[in-house]
Design a protein around this motif. Structure first.
Motif, PDB file in Angstrom:
ATOM      1  N   GLU A 187       0.834  -1.195   0.000  1.00 32.91           N
ATOM      2  CA  GLU A 187       0.000   0.000   0.000  1.00 32.91           C
ATOM      3  C   GLU A 187       0.870   1.246   0.000  1.00 32.91           C
ATOM      4  O   GLU A 187       1.952   1.273   0.572  1.00 32.91           O
ATOM      5  N   GLY A 188       0.382   2.295  -0.667  1.00 32.24           N
ATOM      6  CA  GLY A 188       1.144   3.543  -0.691  1.00 32.24           C
ATOM      7  C   GLY A 188       0.491   4.588  -1.570  1.00 32.24           C
ATOM      8  O   GLY A 188      -0.715   4.600  -1.765  1.00 32.24           O
ATOM      9  N   GLY A 189       1.327   5.448  -2.122  1.00 34.12           N
ATOM     10  CA  GLY A 189       0.834   6.542  -2.955  1.00 34.12           C
ATOM     11  C   GLY A 189       1.949   7.098  -3.807  1.00 34.12           C
ATOM     12  O   GLY A 189       2.842   6.365  -4.248  1.00 34.12           O
ATOM     13  N   PHE A 190       1.941   8.405  -4.019  1.00 33.77           N
ATOM     14  CA  PHE A 190       2.921   9.068  -4.872  1.00 33.77           C
ATOM     15  C   PHE A 190       3.994   9.741  -4.030  1.00 33.77           C
ATOM     16  O   PHE A 190       3.691  10.419  -3.047  1.00 33.77           O
ATOM     17  N   GLU A 191       5.248   9.545  -4.431  1.00 34.80           N
ATOM     18  CA  GLU A 191       6.358  10.168  -3.718  1.00 34.80           C
ATOM     19  C   GLU A 191       7.538  10.338  -4.658  1.00 34.80           C
ATOM     20  O   GLU A 191       8.016   9.368  -5.252  1.00 34.80           O
ATOM     21  N   ASP A 192       8.001  11.570  -4.815  1.00 35.16           N
ATOM     22  CA  ASP A 192       9.182  11.884  -5.638  1.00 35.16           C
ATOM     23  C   ASP A 192       9.065  11.344  -7.054  1.00 35.16           C
ATOM     24  O   ASP A 192      10.035  10.870  -7.655  1.00 35.16           O
ATOM     25  N   GLY A 193       7.867  11.397  -7.638  1.00 33.53           N
ATOM     26  CA  GLY A 193       7.672  10.964  -9.008  1.00 33.53           C
ATOM     27  C   GLY A 193       7.412   9.490  -9.182  1.00 33.53           C
ATOM     28  O   GLY A 193       7.216   9.018 -10.307  1.00 33.53           O
TER      29      GLY A 193
END
Length: 222
Positions: free
Chosen positions: A170-176
């Motif tokens: 699980e996660g999302g958007f980070e540094d592109g």
């Protein structure tokens, strides 16, 4: 206010395509290999190896001829992911298209490939089916892996959800990147594109700051 800003960021990336980003800065602690051999079944098929172009340092060729057939899900094979190696080494084709991330949900075929020790060729490769989901209520991207075959480069064995027991990433958007964590590892997807009837996702898997590998997914015409 912070929740509103996070929602706006997530919405922006769901509308735009996913392309390459910067290197990962922090990873989780090193994980142990918990995948074990299992008994073969009639769905596991082994054919003679004919392609010896991908040879290890000690002169032997990894067996990429093994494949898995599952009704309603299509065929899995190590060999099918060789095409994605060319995208990594030669670059993504210029006429590729970049759909928005909101089109990624659904079923994929995945390959994760980790070389733990180049000197001893301590390799682990795994292929299976992956479910990509977007939970808009929790503002999360979710990948669920369903492993079917694994290999150490010389022999292959069958796997199952029950034996491996992956939890969702699980996660999302980070540094592109699309950055998702779980199972003492981090998945980073840097490119999502469509080319000649297929969709592809290219990324990496990190077990620690020292141990990492490739994570690829594709779906579409065979």
């Amino acid at each position: 206010m912070k929740r509103i800003l996070l929602s706006m960021v997530l919405l922006m990336f769901l509308v735009c395509g996913c392309s390459s980003g910067s290197a990962v800065s922090n990873t989780e602690q090193n994980s142990e290999k918990t995948i074990q051999n299992s008994e073969s079944s009639e769905r596991l098929s082994i054919e003679p190896v004919t392609d010896t172009s991908d040879e290890s340092e000690n002169g032997e060729s990894p067996d990429r001829s093994v494949f898995w057939q599952e009704e309603g899900k299509g065929t899995l094979s190590f060999e099918a992911f060789l095409e994605m190696e060319t995208f990594v080494t030669d670059g993504i084709p210029e006429d590729a298209e970049y759909p928005p991330v909101r089109e990624m949900p659904g079923e994929w075929k995945y390959d994760l490939w980790i070389l733990f020790d180049p000197e001893t060729y301590d390799l682990f490769e795994e292929i299976g089916y992956a479910d990509f989901e977007i939970d808009y209520d929790r503002e999360l991207l979710i990948i669920k892996l369903h492993p079917r075959l694994a290999s150490d480069g010389y022999e292959a064995w069958e796997e199952s959800d029950e034996e491996v027991g992956y939890e969702p990433f699980e996660g999302g958007f980070e540094d592109g990147y699309l950055k998702l964590s779980g199972n003492d590892a981090i998945l980073l997807i840097s490119n999502y594109f469509a080319y000649e009837g297929r969709e592809y996702a290219l990324g990496e898997i990190w077990l620690s700051e020292e141990v990492s590998g490739d994570f690829w997914m594709y779906r579409g015409q065979e």
